[in-house]
Design an enzyme around this catalytic site. Structure first.
Site, PDB file in Angstrom:
ATOM      1  N   ASN A  93       0.857  -1.175   0.000  1.00 24.67           N
ATOM      2  CA  ASN A  93       0.000   0.000   0.000  1.00 24.67           C
ATOM      3  C   ASN A  93       0.902   1.237   0.000  1.00 24.67           C
ATOM      4  O   ASN A  93       1.452   1.621   1.022  1.00 24.67           O
ATOM      5  CB  ASN A  93      -0.880  -0.054   1.278  1.00 24.67           C
ATOM      6  CG  ASN A  93      -1.834   1.118   1.376  1.00 24.67           C
ATOM      7  OD1 ASN A  93      -1.771   2.057   0.590  1.00 24.67           O
ATOM      8  ND2 ASN A  93      -2.718   1.063   2.358  1.00 24.67           N
TER       9      ASN A  93
ATOM     10  N   ARG B 258      -3.663  19.626   1.439  1.00 21.46           N
ATOM     11  CA  ARG B 258      -4.588  20.021   0.366  1.00 21.46           C
ATOM     12  C   ARG B 258      -5.747  20.829   0.956  1.00 21.46           C
ATOM     13  O   ARG B 258      -6.240  20.491   2.033  1.00 21.46           O
ATOM     14  CB  ARG B 258      -5.149  18.790  -0.351  1.00 21.46           C
ATOM     15  CG  ARG B 258      -4.163  18.130  -1.291  1.00 21.46           C
ATOM     16  CD  ARG B 258      -4.612  16.745  -1.718  1.00 21.46           C
ATOM     17  NE  ARG B 258      -4.044  15.713  -0.871  1.00 21.46           N
ATOM     18  CZ  ARG B 258      -4.399  14.428  -0.890  1.00 21.46           C
ATOM     19  NH1 ARG B 258      -5.329  14.014  -1.714  1.00 21.46           N
ATOM     20  NH2 ARG B 258      -3.834  13.553  -0.080  1.00 21.46           N
TER      21      ARG B 258
ATOM     22  N   LEU C   4     -10.306  10.321   7.907  1.00 24.26           N
ATOM     23  CA  LEU C   4      -9.561  11.548   8.213  1.00 24.26           C
ATOM     24  C   LEU C   4      -8.115  11.194   8.530  1.00 24.26           C
ATOM     25  O   LEU C   4      -7.796  10.736   9.635  1.00 24.26           O
ATOM     26  CB  LEU C   4     -10.205  12.273   9.414  1.00 24.26           C
ATOM     27  CG  LEU C   4     -11.719  12.515   9.335  1.00 24.26           C
ATOM     28  CD1 LEU C   4     -12.232  13.155  10.617  1.00 24.26           C
ATOM     29  CD2 LEU C   4     -12.064  13.389   8.125  1.00 24.26           C
TER      30      LEU C   4
ATOM     31  N   GLY D  55      -5.776   8.254  10.513  1.00 28.98           N
ATOM     32  CA  GLY D  55      -4.940   8.670  11.641  1.00 28.98           C
ATOM     33  C   GLY D  55      -5.635   9.658  12.566  1.00 28.98           C
ATOM     34  O   GLY D  55      -5.557   9.534  13.791  1.00 28.98           O
ATOM     35  N   ILE D  56      -6.335  10.646  12.011  1.00 19.77           N
ATOM     36  CA  ILE D  56      -7.028  11.640  12.842  1.00 19.77           C
ATOM     37  C   ILE D  56      -8.342  11.055  13.358  1.00 19.77           C
ATOM     38  O   ILE D  56      -8.653  11.137  14.554  1.00 19.77           O
ATOM     39  CB  ILE D  56      -7.287  12.937  12.038  1.00 19.77           C
ATOM     40  CG1 ILE D  56      -5.966  13.549  11.582  1.00 19.77           C
ATOM     41  CG2 ILE D  56      -8.103  13.929  12.864  1.00 19.77           C
ATOM     42  CD1 ILE D  56      -6.106  14.730  10.626  1.00 19.77           C
TER      43      ILE D  56
ATOM     44  N   HIS E  40     -10.276   6.749  -1.740  1.00 22.46           N
ATOM     45  CA  HIS E  40     -10.333   6.061  -0.450  1.00 22.46           C
ATOM     46  C   HIS E  40     -11.418   4.984  -0.464  1.00 22.46           C
ATOM     47  O   HIS E  40     -11.952   4.612   0.581  1.00 22.46           O
ATOM     48  CB  HIS E  40     -10.680   7.038   0.717  1.00 22.46           C
ATOM     49  CG  HIS E  40      -9.535   7.911   1.150  1.00 22.46           C
ATOM     50  ND1 HIS E  40      -9.733   9.184   1.618  1.00 22.46           N
ATOM     51  CD2 HIS E  40      -8.197   7.689   1.206  1.00 22.46           C
ATOM     52  CE1 HIS E  40      -8.554   9.724   1.935  1.00 22.46           C
ATOM     53  NE2 HIS E  40      -7.616   8.835   1.692  1.00 22.46           N
TER      54      HIS E  40
ATOM     55  N   ARG F  14      -2.388  -1.443  -3.853  1.00 19.93           N
ATOM     56  CA  ARG F  14      -3.385  -0.372  -3.854  1.00 19.93           C
ATOM     57  C   ARG F  14      -2.990   0.634  -4.927  1.00 19.93           C
ATOM     58  O   ARG F  14      -1.855   1.093  -4.985  1.00 19.93           O
ATOM     59  CB  ARG F  14      -3.403   0.322  -2.488  1.00 19.93           C
ATOM     60  CG  ARG F  14      -4.244   1.576  -2.496  1.00 19.93           C
ATOM     61  CD  ARG F  14      -4.267   2.224  -1.134  1.00 19.93           C
ATOM     62  NE  ARG F  14      -4.918   3.510  -1.203  1.00 19.93           N
ATOM     63  CZ  ARG F  14      -4.403   4.642  -0.727  1.00 19.93           C
ATOM     64  NH1 ARG F  14      -3.236   4.648  -0.151  1.00 19.93           N
ATOM     65  NH2 ARG F  14      -5.072   5.760  -0.823  1.00 19.93           N
TER      66      ARG F  14
ATOM     67  N   ASN G 236      -7.654   8.514  16.145  1.00 19.88           N
ATOM     68  CA  ASN G 236      -6.877   8.878  17.341  1.00 19.88           C
ATOM     69  C   ASN G 236      -7.274  10.178  18.015  1.00 19.88           C
ATOM     70  O   ASN G 236      -6.876  10.416  19.146  1.00 19.88           O
ATOM     71  CB  ASN G 236      -5.389   8.977  16.969  1.00 19.88           C
ATOM     72  CG  ASN G 236      -4.843   7.641  16.529  1.00 19.88           C
ATOM     73  OD1 ASN G 236      -4.906   6.679  17.281  1.00 19.88           O
ATOM     74  ND2 ASN G 236      -4.343   7.567  15.313  1.00 19.88           N
TER      75      ASN G 236
HETATM   76  P1  ADP Z   1      -2.137   8.768   5.628  1.00 18.02           P
HETATM   77  O1  ADP Z   1      -3.322   9.428   4.999  1.00 18.02           O
HETATM   78  O2  ADP Z   1      -0.814   9.269   5.112  1.00 18.02           O
HETATM   79  O3  ADP Z   1      -2.237   7.250   5.747  1.00 18.02           O
HETATM   80  P2  ADP Z   1      -2.697   8.708   8.469  1.00 18.02           P
HETATM   81  O4  ADP Z   1      -4.001   8.027   8.285  1.00 18.02           O
HETATM   82  O5  ADP Z   1      -1.604   7.976   9.176  1.00 18.02           O
HETATM   83  O6  ADP Z   1      -2.140   9.330   7.143  1.00 18.02           O
HETATM   84  O7  ADP Z   1      -3.022  10.049   9.284  1.00 18.02           O
HETATM   85  C1  ADP Z   1      -2.022  10.996   9.585  1.00 18.02           C
HETATM   86  C2  ADP Z   1      -2.653  12.078  10.434  1.00 18.02           C
HETATM   87  O8  ADP Z   1      -3.157  11.497  11.658  1.00 18.02           O
HETATM   88  C3  ADP Z   1      -1.681  13.177  10.837  1.00 18.02           C
HETATM   89  O9  ADP Z   1      -2.315  14.443  10.758  1.00 18.02           O
HETATM   90  C4  ADP Z   1      -1.407  12.843  12.294  1.00 18.02           C
HETATM   91  O10 ADP Z   1      -1.035  13.979  13.018  1.00 18.02           O
HETATM   92  C5  ADP Z   1      -2.781  12.350  12.706  1.00 18.02           C
HETATM   93  N1  ADP Z   1      -2.724  11.641  13.998  1.00 18.02           N
HETATM   94  C6  ADP Z   1      -2.103  10.473  14.293  1.00 18.02           C
HETATM   95  N2  ADP Z   1      -2.218  10.207  15.608  1.00 18.02           N
HETATM   96  C7  ADP Z   1      -2.916  11.235  16.164  1.00 18.02           C
HETATM   97  C8  ADP Z   1      -3.367  11.561  17.483  1.00 18.02           C
HETATM   98  N3  ADP Z   1      -3.100  10.762  18.515  1.00 18.02           N
HETATM   99  N4  ADP Z   1      -4.088  12.694  17.644  1.00 18.02           N
HETATM  100  C9  ADP Z   1      -4.363  13.500  16.617  1.00 18.02           C
HETATM  101  N5  ADP Z   1      -3.961  13.268  15.357  1.00 18.02           N
HETATM  102  C10 ADP Z   1      -3.249  12.157  15.126  1.00 18.02           C
END
Ligand code: ADP
Length: 416
Positions: free
Chosen positions: A7, A237, A205, A326-327, A176, A86, A330
């Protein structure tokens, strides 16, 4: 069957190995921050600083680790029976999972301009993997595929027929899709309701952000468009913009087309608003009173709320809203900002569940709504890799039974 999944993202590569019969995960390796001084490789809870100036260097390192894993566990690379890749944009022609050959590579390359941050890095990975693992089929799974079901009213921009008939790619594709499909299936499974009876809003997100309205298991609206630039505010973006703004930048002649491209793809969004694309840092700075970061969080979450309202209207209601990426996975703060005051929709966020939600690929789903909430709210660990492995598995099994059918028909005809 052992399926390897690759991926490739704009600045990351995730690699996972799954074994049959139940697609159990054997191995996860990921490289992040490719092209920066902070490039790192993660393997088995360890993080190593590495030097990876581009995706090709990262691929050499990641395949090296894969070969080590195979030999340490008494296997060889030739035990891999299929590879799933992917691919973000399949363009007009490539929708369903597709076994890759040179022609397919060329077709993917021909739509690179529609997803410049992503398709070229997927192609690098495909070419390197096909060279290394020549003995097995490689299958492309397209992020645009799940959105092939978009109805015409969501698919087409209000452009003249004269323009669109001579440029048949000038419409919304959506991205996505692998994640949105996985999320909506996970919601249906958790609610124990057939997906055909549900209206789900899936919010992915991460660095890239998008939303999808999934009605009866089909994507009926999504926030990204012809390219992955439309829609929500993202890491780098801007998402939705007045097209007049872009014309203005070009008319001013202070920026070339390439500069405007870089501006919109690489230096806007959270990065443009705050100087950082990392939501963790933005939250931290906002907590310390940084006004730019406070405003960025408001712009980010306001846009997401607006889309959820629109998608609920488009589907005539909503049964579940799920956060991933990631957002989405988390950040309790961002989920709280987005889902506050959703009582009018019938959705009530449970503050404690929201603050305590922890999801992993092993424990992938957490409910964060009150028991009385009519609309259920979930956090789901994104797992595009298992979704890709599953699609590869199904595709190869379908090919196998198609092959068997052909043999049977041939035998039958010969016999008749
Ligand atoms: P990608 O789209 O590159 O796969 P991710 O899904 O890993 O990216 O998401 C990355 C985003 O998630 C970044 O903005 C990162 O700061 C955010 N992120 C990761 N962990 C946390 C957290 N504990 N709290 C807030 N934001 C987070």
């Amino acid at each position: 069957m052992t399926i390897l999944v690759i991926n490739s993202g704009s600045s990351s590569i995730k690699l996972a190995l799954f074994a049959e019969p139940l697609l159990q995960r054997q191995l996860d390796i990921r490289i992040d921050n490719i092209g920066t001084l902070n490039a790192e490789l993660r393997l088995k809870n360890n993080t190593y600083s590495i030097s990876a100036a581009d995706h090709n260097q990262a691929l050499v390192l990641i395949f090296d680790r894969l070969a080590n894993y195979c030999s340490d566990s008494g296997h060889s690379l030739t035990d891999i029976t299929a590879v799933g890749h992917r691919v973000v944009h399949g363009g007009e022609q490539l929708v369903d999972p597709t076994v890759i050959n040179d022609d397919i590579e060329n077709t993917i390359e021909s739509v690179n301009h529609l997803a410049p941050l992503h398709n070229s890095v997927s192609l690098e990975a495909i070419r390197a993997a096909r060279k290394l693992l020549q003995h097995c089929p490689h299958v492309a799974i397209f992020d645009t595929g799940f959105h092939a079901s978009l109805p015409a009213h969501a698919k087409y921009y209000a452009l003249s027929e004269a323009l669109t008939s001579s440029n048949n790619h000038l419409h919304r594709f959506g991205f996505h899709g692998i994640s949105h499909q996985y999320v909506s299936q996970a919601v249906a499974k958790s609610l124990d309701i057939p997906i055909e009876k549900l209206r789900i809003i899936s919010c992915h997100l991460g660095n890239g952000c998008s939303m999808a309205a999934v009605e009866n298991g089909r994507s009926v609206e999504t926030s990204m468009g012809m390219t992955p630039m439309e829609g929500l505010v993202m890491g780098t973006r801007a998402g939705d913009l007045d097209p007049g703004l872009i014309l203005q930048l070009l008319r001013d002649k202070k920026h070339s087309i390439d500069e405007v491209d870089t501006l919109l793809n690489h230096s806007s969004g959270l990065l443009g608003l705050t100087g950082s694309s990392d939501m963790r840092e933005i939250e931290q700075r906002a907590a310390n009173g940084d006004k730019r970061c406070l405003q960025a969080i408001q712009i980010f979450t306001h846009r997401a709320r607006k889309y959820i309202g629109a998608y609920a209207a488009a589907m005539g209601g909503v049964d579940a809203i799920a956060f991933t990426g990631g957002i989405g996975e988390n950040s309790a703060l961002i989920r709280q900002h987005i889902a506050q005051r959703f009582d009018f929709l019938g959705a009530a966020l449970n503050e404690d569940l929201n603050n305590d939600a922890i999801v992993t690929t092993k424990s992938a789903i957490a409910e964060i709504s009150n028991a009385s909430s009519v609309v259920k709210l979930f956090v789901i660990a994104a797992d595009e890799e298992v979704a890709i492995a599953d699609s590869v598995n199904q595709k190869l099994k379908a090919n196998e039974s198609e092959g068997l059918k052909k043999v049977k028909i041939h035998v039958l005809r010969t016999w008749i």
